[in-house]
Motif scaffolding. Structure first.
Motif, PDB file in Angstrom:
ATOM      1  N   LEU A  87       0.817  -1.216   0.000  1.00 22.79           N
ATOM      2  CA  LEU A  87       0.000   0.000   0.000  1.00 22.79           C
ATOM      3  C   LEU A  87       0.853   1.270   0.000  1.00 22.79           C
ATOM      4  O   LEU A  87       0.397   2.323  -0.446  1.00 22.79           O
ATOM      5  N   ILE A  88       2.075   1.176   0.504  1.00 18.39           N
ATOM      6  CA  ILE A  88       2.957   2.343   0.507  1.00 18.39           C
ATOM      7  C   ILE A  88       3.174   2.852  -0.917  1.00 18.39           C
ATOM      8  O   ILE A  88       3.240   4.066  -1.161  1.00 18.39           O
ATOM      9  N   SER A  89       3.239   1.905  -1.857  1.00 20.54           N
ATOM     10  CA  SER A  89       3.514   2.277  -3.243  1.00 20.54           C
ATOM     11  C   SER A  89       2.325   2.868  -3.970  1.00 20.54           C
ATOM     12  O   SER A  89       2.432   3.197  -5.156  1.00 20.54           O
ATOM     13  N   SER A  90       1.191   3.027  -3.279  1.00 17.49           N
ATOM     14  CA  SER A  90       0.069   3.764  -3.893  1.00 17.49           C
ATOM     15  C   SER A  90       0.476   5.214  -4.145  1.00 17.49           C
ATOM     16  O   SER A  90      -0.164   5.923  -4.927  1.00 17.49           O
ATOM     17  N   GLY A  91       1.587   5.643  -3.529  1.00 16.14           N
ATOM     18  CA  GLY A  91       2.099   6.990  -3.743  1.00 16.14           C
ATOM     19  C   GLY A  91       2.527   7.263  -5.174  1.00 16.14           C
ATOM     20  O   GLY A  91       2.689   8.432  -5.568  1.00 16.14           O
ATOM     21  N   VAL A  92       2.703   6.214  -5.987  1.00 18.61           N
ATOM     22  CA  VAL A  92       3.071   6.436  -7.388  1.00 18.61           C
ATOM     23  C   VAL A  92       1.967   7.179  -8.131  1.00 18.61           C
ATOM     24  O   VAL A  92       2.219   7.824  -9.163  1.00 18.61           O
ATOM     25  N   ILE A 105      -6.395  10.918   0.146  1.00 14.36           N
ATOM     26  CA  ILE A 105      -6.746   9.490   0.036  1.00 14.36           C
ATOM     27  C   ILE A 105      -5.498   8.651  -0.211  1.00 14.36           C
ATOM     28  O   ILE A 105      -5.283   7.607   0.425  1.00 14.36           O
ATOM     29  N   ILE A 106      -4.648   9.115  -1.131  1.00 13.42           N
ATOM     30  CA  ILE A 106      -3.421   8.369  -1.429  1.00 13.42           C
ATOM     31  C   ILE A 106      -2.496   8.345  -0.218  1.00 13.42           C
ATOM     32  O   ILE A 106      -1.915   7.308   0.125  1.00 13.42           O
ATOM     33  N   ARG A 107      -2.369   9.485   0.445  1.00 13.07           N
ATOM     34  CA  ARG A 107      -1.516   9.532   1.642  1.00 13.07           C
ATOM     35  C   ARG A 107      -2.075   8.633   2.752  1.00 13.07           C
ATOM     36  O   ARG A 107      -1.319   8.042   3.525  1.00 13.07           O
ATOM     37  N   PHE A 108      -3.390   8.495   2.825  1.00 10.29           N
ATOM     38  CA  PHE A 108      -4.007   7.599   3.812  1.00 10.29           C
ATOM     39  C   PHE A 108      -3.617   6.152   3.520  1.00 10.29           C
ATOM     40  O   PHE A 108      -3.265   5.396   4.434  1.00 10.29           O
ATOM     41  N   LEU A 109      -3.699   5.756   2.247  1.00 13.71           N
ATOM     42  CA  LEU A 109      -3.311   4.390   1.866  1.00 13.71           C
ATOM     43  C   LEU A 109      -1.838   4.138   2.169  1.00 13.71           C
ATOM     44  O   LEU A 109      -1.466   3.058   2.642  1.00 13.71           O
ATOM     45  N   GLY A 113       0.037   1.289   4.827  1.00 18.34           N
ATOM     46  CA  GLY A 113       1.200   0.465   4.528  1.00 18.34           C
ATOM     47  C   GLY A 113       2.372   0.733   5.450  1.00 18.34           C
ATOM     48  O   GLY A 113       3.058  -0.193   5.880  1.00 18.34           O
ATOM     49  N   SER A 114       2.585   2.006   5.761  1.00 19.21           N
ATOM     50  CA  SER A 114       3.720   2.340   6.630  1.00 19.21           C
ATOM     51  C   SER A 114       3.523   1.788   8.036  1.00 19.21           C
ATOM     52  O   SER A 114       4.499   1.463   8.725  1.00 19.21           O
ATOM     53  N   ALA A 115       2.264   1.671   8.466  1.00 18.81           N
ATOM     54  CA  ALA A 115       1.983   1.060   9.774  1.00 18.81           C
ATOM     55  C   ALA A 115       2.431  -0.390   9.795  1.00 18.81           C
ATOM     56  O   ALA A 115       2.991  -0.873  10.781  1.00 18.81           O
ATOM     57  N   CYS A 116       2.207  -1.083   8.685  1.00 18.93           N
ATOM     58  CA  CYS A 116       2.653  -2.474   8.592  1.00 18.93           C
ATOM     59  C   CYS A 116       4.173  -2.556   8.657  1.00 18.93           C
ATOM     60  O   CYS A 116       4.732  -3.407   9.356  1.00 18.93           O
ATOM     61  N   SER A 169       8.260  14.267  -6.693  1.00 16.14           N
ATOM     62  CA  SER A 169       9.293  13.901  -5.716  1.00 16.14           C
ATOM     63  C   SER A 169       8.747  12.910  -4.701  1.00 16.14           C
ATOM     64  O   SER A 169       9.459  11.984  -4.279  1.00 16.14           O
ATOM     65  N   LEU A 170       7.475  13.065  -4.291  1.00 17.76           N
ATOM     66  CA  LEU A 170       6.873  12.119  -3.353  1.00 17.76           C
ATOM     67  C   LEU A 170       6.625  10.766  -4.020  1.00 17.76           C
ATOM     68  O   LEU A 170       6.763   9.712  -3.382  1.00 17.76           O
ATOM     69  N   SER A 171       6.275  10.775  -5.309  1.00 21.63           N
ATOM     70  CA  SER A 171       6.074   9.516  -6.043  1.00 21.63           C
ATOM     71  C   SER A 171       7.383   8.745  -6.196  1.00 21.63           C
ATOM     72  O   SER A 171       7.386   7.507  -6.226  1.00 21.63           O
ATOM     73  N   PHE A 172       8.475   9.465  -6.279  1.00 24.14           N
ATOM     74  CA  PHE A 172       9.804   8.849  -6.421  1.00 24.14           C
ATOM     75  C   PHE A 172      10.066   7.861  -5.286  1.00 24.14           C
ATOM     76  O   PHE A 172      10.552   6.750  -5.505  1.00 24.14           O
TER      77      PHE A 172
END
Length: 408
Positions: A87-92, A105-109, A113-116, A169-172
């Motif tokens: 889910l962290i990679s939803s940032g793409v 919404i994307i930052r929430f997803l 993932g980051s919690a995991c 830059s955040l998608s990177f």
């Protein structure tokens, strides 16, 4: 001999992946603090709205920590970690989203993932490393978020300028995480245990974690320090740039250098703490001393005016912030009858409630800034919370007879 070499190589790979996943995720998380003036201008936001782009990840972690417990229960550590961190990679998708709601919404997803990634740091380390190296590796892995914060504080603006857009830059960071998680498929493993027997005890373990004095003692203690830590990368750049009364030249130096110095010093604190741990110091004493010294250093860092003095206390506040980590984050693994599964439930409960309190506290600080046009009230609240939580936790955390004796 060859099997031992391959196992050690695999173990190094696991350590690299779980460290890097949370470090890169944390860099993306913290970058919005450094980029806040740019984000505010681009989207036409106030302080509270811009802060929410950072704190929405914390809100997501409230649910994500419990979600991780479910994934570990359902699929085991290997698959559960993969599905959660994916889910962290939803940032793409941030590069395709223009609306404020879509970004949230994307930052929430990503937060789910980051919690995991965070919750599984201790149990996966516990699964792969022996007791003689376990304390060091847990201390090492808990530094992953600090490394991410430093990357964000030092390079967020440069990376954004390179790509020409803060969204790119955040998608990177999300693309890097995707590569790491794919590597995990080939390197990770589950415990060699009777799965049916494990699952029958999961509900009991979860209820035990909810009622545990260790869980609640950790929560009470950490709610002050974690607000201080998040304030360093969320508020400090804006504080020094807009509210500290510095000249523009001094503000440009301070907004990058002071948060970075504090976070850089945090990296070394756990290794100093390991020395005291090996000397047999009480974990309660170290939690209290480290927290109170951090409190004094933090006050000096924020309210003094000479740059060199601020820099010195930034380093001290970082060192004292993490001095107690080898005592604190090792506690679940040192319980009598500890196991990776039990640690996963304790840490998921701990992080769920801790992030709930953190999200509320960050919004409270942001609200005070918008209302008073000053960070003074918010910072005073943070330091009072550190003091109160340090004292209260002494009465809640279990006594040493609940833990494995050192050397055994």
């Amino acid at each position: 001999m060859q099997n031992l070499f391959l196992f050690n190589l695999q173990r190094i790979g696991v350590a690299f992946i779980i460290f890097s996943v949370y470090a890169v995720c944390s860099a993306s998380w913290a970058s919005t603090g450094s980029l806040m003036p740019l984000i505010k201008s681009d989207l036409g936001l106030d302080n509270q709205q811009a802060t929410l782009i950072t704190s929405i990840i914390i809100i997501a972690k409230i649910f994500g920590a419990s979600f991780t417990a479910f994934l570990v229960y359902k699929f085991g550590l290997k698959k559960g970690y993969f599905l959660g961190c994916l889910l962290i990679s939803s940032g793409v998708f941030l590069t395709f989203v223009e609306s404020y709601l879509g970004i949230l919404i994307i930052r929430f997803l990503m937060g789910l993932g980051s919690a995991c990634a965070l919750v599984c740091l201790v149990p996966i380390t516990q699964q792969w490393f022996e007791k003689k190296s376990l304390h060091f590796m847990i201390s090492f892995n808990t530094n992953s978020n600090i490394v991410g914060y430093i990357i964000a504080l030092l390079f967020a603006e440069s990376i954004s300028n390179y790509f020409g857009n803060w969204r790119y830059s955040l998608s990177f960071y999300a693309w890097i995480n995707l590569v790491l998680i794919i590597l995990w498929i080939f390197i990770g493993k589950d415990e060699n245990k009777d799965i049916k027997q494990e699952k029958t005890s999961d509900k009991k373990e979860f209820l035990s974690a909810l009622k545990s004095r260790l869980t609640w003692g950790m929560i009470v203690f950490y709610m002050g320090p974690i607000l201080f830590l998040n304030s360093i990368f969320t508020f400090l750049p804006t504080f020094y740039a807009e509210y500290a009364g510095f000249t523009k030249e001094l503000a440009d130096i301070a907004k990058k250098e002071i948060p970075a110095l504090a976070n850089f010093a945090i990296i070394f604190g756990p290794f100093i703490g390991l020395y005291f741990k090996r000397k047999g110091y009480s974990f309660k004493i170290m939690l209290l001393i480290g927290s109170l010294c951090m409190l004094i250093s933090g006050i000096c860092m924020l309210f003094l005016e000479k740059l060199i003095i601020i820099q010195i206390f930034a380093v001290l506040s970082g060192l004292f912030f993490s001095l107690w980590w080898p005592f604190f984050f090792n506690l679940p693994s040192e319980l009598k009858n500890a196991s990776p599964q039990r640690s996963a439930y304790i840490m998921s409960t701990f992080w769920s409630i801790t992030f709930t309190l953190l999200a509320l506290n960050l919004e409270l600080v942001s609200f005070s800034v918008d209302k008073t046009h000053s960070f003074t009230l918010g910072f005073v609240y943070t330091f009072v919370l550190i003091f109160v939580s340090a004292i209260a936790s002494q009465f809640i955390l279990p006594k040493k007879d609940h833990f494995i004796e050192r050397g055994k």
